[in-house]
Design a protein around this motif. Structure first.
Motif, short mmCIF file in Angstrom:
data_model
loop_
_atom_site.label_atom_id
_atom_site.label_comp_id
_atom_site.label_asym_id
_atom_site.label_seq_id
_atom_site.Cartn_x
_atom_site.Cartn_y
_atom_site.Cartn_z
N LEU A 42 0.79 -0.81 0.03
CA LEU A 42 -0.16 0.07 0.08
C LEU A 42 0.40 1.10 -0.32
O LEU A 42 0.92 2.59 -0.78
CB LEU A 42 -1.39 -0.14 0.98
CG LEU A 42 -2.16 -1.06 1.24
CD1 LEU A 42 -3.19 -0.91 2.09
CD2 LEU A 42 -3.11 -0.68 -0.11
N ASP A 43 1.62 1.00 0.37
CA ASP A 43 2.89 2.75 0.58
C ASP A 43 3.51 2.79 -0.65
O ASP A 43 3.79 3.78 -1.13
CB ASP A 43 3.42 2.09 2.07
CG ASP A 43 3.01 2.74 3.11
OD1 ASP A 43 1.75 3.13 3.17
OD2 ASP A 43 4.20 3.27 4.38
N CYS A 44 3.88 1.41 -1.83
CA CYS A 44 4.23 1.86 -2.88
C CYS A 44 3.86 2.15 -3.28
O CYS A 44 3.80 3.40 -4.11
CB CYS A 44 4.85 0.57 -3.22
SG CYS A 44 6.32 -0.36 -2.02
N ILE A 45 2.41 1.93 -3.45
CA ILE A 45 1.24 2.24 -4.40
C ILE A 45 0.91 3.61 -3.96
O ILE A 45 -0.34 4.38 -4.56
CB ILE A 45 0.23 1.60 -4.93
CG1 ILE A 45 -0.77 1.56 -3.83
CG2 ILE A 45 1.01 0.45 -5.51
CD1 ILE A 45 -1.71 0.34 -4.15
N PRO A 115 12.45 3.56 4.38
CA PRO A 115 13.38 3.42 3.58
C PRO A 115 13.17 2.35 2.93
O PRO A 115 14.07 2.43 1.68
CB PRO A 115 14.73 3.80 3.97
CG PRO A 115 14.32 4.62 5.46
CD PRO A 115 13.16 4.29 6.22
N SER A 116 13.05 1.94 3.66
CA SER A 116 13.34 -0.06 2.22
C SER A 116 12.05 -0.11 1.50
O SER A 116 12.02 -0.64 0.48
CB SER A 116 13.32 -0.93 3.51
OG SER A 116 12.12 -1.50 3.71
N ILE A 117 11.19 0.31 2.26
CA ILE A 117 9.29 0.62 1.21
C ILE A 117 9.74 1.74 -0.04
O ILE A 117 9.52 1.24 -0.75
CB ILE A 117 8.58 1.14 2.14
CG1 ILE A 117 8.06 0.67 3.14
CG2 ILE A 117 6.82 1.13 1.62
CD1 ILE A 117 6.65 0.88 3.81
N SER A 126 8.48 1.98 -10.33
CA SER A 126 8.57 3.32 -10.34
C SER A 126 7.58 3.89 -11.91
O SER A 126 8.43 4.62 -12.17
CB SER A 126 9.94 3.03 -11.13
OG SER A 126 10.61 1.83 -12.06
N TRP A 127 7.18 2.85 -12.16
CA TRP A 127 6.16 3.44 -13.22
C TRP A 127 5.21 4.23 -12.93
O TRP A 127 4.75 4.73 -13.88
CB TRP A 127 5.91 2.16 -14.24
CG TRP A 127 4.77 1.19 -12.56
CD1 TRP A 127 5.87 -0.58 -12.43
CD2 TRP A 127 3.86 0.81 -12.55
NE1 TRP A 127 5.01 -0.74 -11.42
CE2 TRP A 127 3.85 -0.68 -12.09
CE3 TRP A 127 2.67 1.10 -13.36
CZ2 TRP A 127 2.59 -0.45 -11.38
CZ3 TRP A 127 1.32 0.93 -12.90
CH2 TRP A 127 1.49 0.10 -11.50
N ASN A 140 -8.29 7.85 -7.18
CA ASN A 140 -7.42 6.66 -6.74
C ASN A 140 -7.68 5.93 -5.38
O ASN A 140 -7.21 4.98 -5.60
CB ASN A 140 -6.29 6.83 -7.27
CG ASN A 140 -6.06 7.42 -8.50
OD1 ASN A 140 -6.60 7.09 -9.54
ND2 ASN A 140 -4.82 7.94 -8.18
N GLU A 141 -7.02 6.80 -4.06
CA GLU A 141 -7.36 6.36 -2.26
C GLU A 141 -8.85 6.18 -2.66
O GLU A 141 -8.95 4.53 -2.07
CB GLU A 141 -7.06 7.34 -1.68
CG GLU A 141 -7.48 6.86 -0.01
CD GLU A 141 -6.11 6.56 0.01
OE1 GLU A 141 -5.74 5.59 1.28
OE2 GLU A 141 -4.56 6.62 -0.72
N PHE A 142 -9.69 6.24 -3.04
CA PHE A 142 -11.34 5.72 -3.03
C PHE A 142 -11.20 4.33 -3.83
O PHE A 142 -11.81 3.27 -2.80
CB PHE A 142 -11.93 6.78 -3.45
CG PHE A 142 -11.74 7.85 -1.88
CD1 PHE A 142 -12.05 8.10 -0.89
CD2 PHE A 142 -13.33 8.79 -3.21
CE1 PHE A 142 -11.63 9.06 -0.21
CE2 PHE A 142 -12.79 10.41 -1.94
CZ PHE A 142 -12.29 10.39 -0.43
N ILE A 143 -10.77 4.82 -4.71
CA ILE A 143 -10.99 3.28 -5.49
C ILE A 143 -10.16 2.02 -4.69
O ILE A 143 -10.82 1.03 -4.80
CB ILE A 143 -10.08 3.58 -7.38
CG1 ILE A 143 -11.10 4.52 -7.49
CG2 ILE A 143 -10.33 2.23 -7.66
CD1 ILE A 143 -10.52 4.57 -9.38
#
Length: 155
Positions: A42-45, A115-117, A126-127, A140-143
């Motif tokens: 979740l933190d990545c997206i 930092p590892s996230i 990265s995309w 986006n968060e709601f979706i």
């Protein structure tokens, strides 16, 4: 935090179905580990959702979004699911608790986990566009949260 709670609950529901005959201690360990891993995902997206780098408490939109969604919905979910899923919700936000609520205020240290996230995000996600400062990215968060919520209801 609300989305972390939701993904933790969904993870527990799915694994309780998949590991129905597994010993309870094994289920707990697997669910706890995957709840922490879900935090990474979740933190990545989250880079493509509205998560400003700094709090904008002078902005009415920011205030309403955080008071109703970020805090209000988190409290509602926590109260609604506390009896059965309190420990899953705890593990789903454990990286935040460690980095932002223990290390920073009590030990005056930089985050240890996030930092590892960021490194995982840089390699695997990265995309994704950086929309953290775009107000419309709350959609986006709601979706994401809505899709996870639907999964919870269906299970």
């Amino acid at each position: 935090m609300s989305t972390h709670f939701l993904i933790g609950i969904l993870t527990a529901k799915i694994l309780n179905l998949l590991l129905v005959t597994s010993p309870i201690p094994l289920k707990i360990i697997v669910i706890a580990v995957l709840a922490v891993i879900s935090h990474y995902l979740l933190d990545c997206i989250a880079i493509s959702t509205y998560h400003p780098y700094k709090a904008h408490w002078d902005d009415l939109f920011f205030k309403i979004f955080h008071l109703l969604y970020a805090y209000g919905l988190s409290v509602f979910i926590f109260i609604w699911f506390i009896e059965k899923y309190w420990w899953v919700m705890l593990f789903s936000v454990l990286p935040d608790i460690i980095d932002w609520y223990v290390l920073r205020p009590f030990f005056h240290r930089d985050p240890l986990i996030h930092p590892s996230i960021d490194k995982v995000r840089d390699v695997l996600f990265s995309w994704l566009p950086n929309l953290k400062e775009k107000k419309w990215a709350i959609l986006n968060e709601f979706i994401i949260a809505g899709s996870i919520g639907i999964g919870i209801v269906l299970l």
